[in-house]
Write a protein that holds these residues in place. Sequence first.
Motif, PDB file in Angstrom:
ATOM      1  N   CYS A 132      25.829  74.929  90.675  1.00  0.00           N
ATOM      2  CA  CYS A 132      26.197  76.326  90.955  1.00  0.00           C
ATOM      3  C   CYS A 132      25.878  76.718  92.397  1.00  0.00           C
ATOM      4  N   LYS A 164      32.010  89.198  93.555  1.00  0.00           N
ATOM      5  CA  LYS A 164      32.346  88.568  92.276  1.00  0.00           C
ATOM      6  C   LYS A 164      31.667  87.202  92.159  1.00  0.00           C
ATOM      7  N   LEU A 168      27.919  87.779  91.551  1.00  0.00           N
ATOM      8  CA  LEU A 168      27.645  88.208  90.171  1.00  0.00           C
ATOM      9  C   LEU A 168      27.840  87.052  89.192  1.00  0.00           C
ATOM     10  N   HIS A 169      28.820  86.203  89.461  1.00  0.00           N
ATOM     11  CA  HIS A 169      29.005  85.009  88.633  1.00  0.00           C
ATOM     12  C   HIS A 169      27.769  84.107  88.736  1.00  0.00           C
ATOM     13  N   ARG A 184      24.965  85.533  86.708  1.00  0.00           N
ATOM     14  CA  ARG A 184      25.146  85.272  85.265  1.00  0.00           C
ATOM     15  C   ARG A 184      24.713  83.848  84.928  1.00  0.00           C
ATOM     16  N   GLU A 185      25.084  82.894  85.764  1.00  0.00           N
ATOM     17  CA  GLU A 185      24.691  81.503  85.520  1.00  0.00           C
ATOM     18  C   GLU A 185      23.173  81.348  85.546  1.00  0.00           C
ATOM     19  N   ALA A 235      20.874  83.686  85.025  1.00  0.00           N
ATOM     20  CA  ALA A 235      20.265  84.362  83.876  1.00  0.00           C
ATOM     21  C   ALA A 235      20.472  83.554  82.595  1.00  0.00           C
ATOM     22  N   HIS A 236      21.676  83.073  82.412  1.00  0.00           N
ATOM     23  CA  HIS A 236      22.004  82.308  81.204  1.00  0.00           C
ATOM     24  C   HIS A 236      21.156  81.048  81.105  1.00  0.00           C
TER      25      HIS A 236
END
Length: 184
Positions: free
Chosen positions: A87, A156, A159-160, A163-164, A166-167
């Motif tokens: 990522c 964007k 934020l992606h 999310r990665e 956090a997940h």
Amino acid sequence: MTLPSASDPATRDVIAAFEAARSRLFGRLDGLTDAEYLWEPVADSLSIRAGDDGIFRVAELIPEPVPGVPDPVTTIAWRIWHIGSLCLRGYVTHFFEDVPDLGDRHEWPGTAKEGVQALAKDWEHFTTRIAALGDKRLLAPMGVGPGTWADETYLKLTLHALREVAHHGGEIGLLRDLYLRQDS
């Protein structure tokens, strides 16, 4: 790690959100042992493994989904690699110009200490680049990147990435909890 500074409000808020996520994740990684790092909670877990040359590499990137078959279970080492190299390092490589050689994204340290250090380095590369954008550039189309990403904004992308983080960060925390309680 020194938090990158940003004076524009949206950029500053995004960097603050990344710092909160970093603080939580790296807090959960504190004291991670090599045994936890490479622990395979089930047979056929995805991980990083030493090759014949002694260099650790990710065993499989992201497996293709198979209908009716659950996704494979991954190790903490694989998840740390996924956040750091696939990522964050990947986003720097694909979405920013004049990127220095950051090394082979499939290679990853075989020890917990070095893996966490590599994650910290990839994190810093990504957040420093985002902080340097400023709000105007953060909200404009990137103009670079694979597929249709060139038309998307750096916001964007950021934020992606969040999310990665956090997940997979949550999954790392759960794997540590399970490892510590496996004999209970």
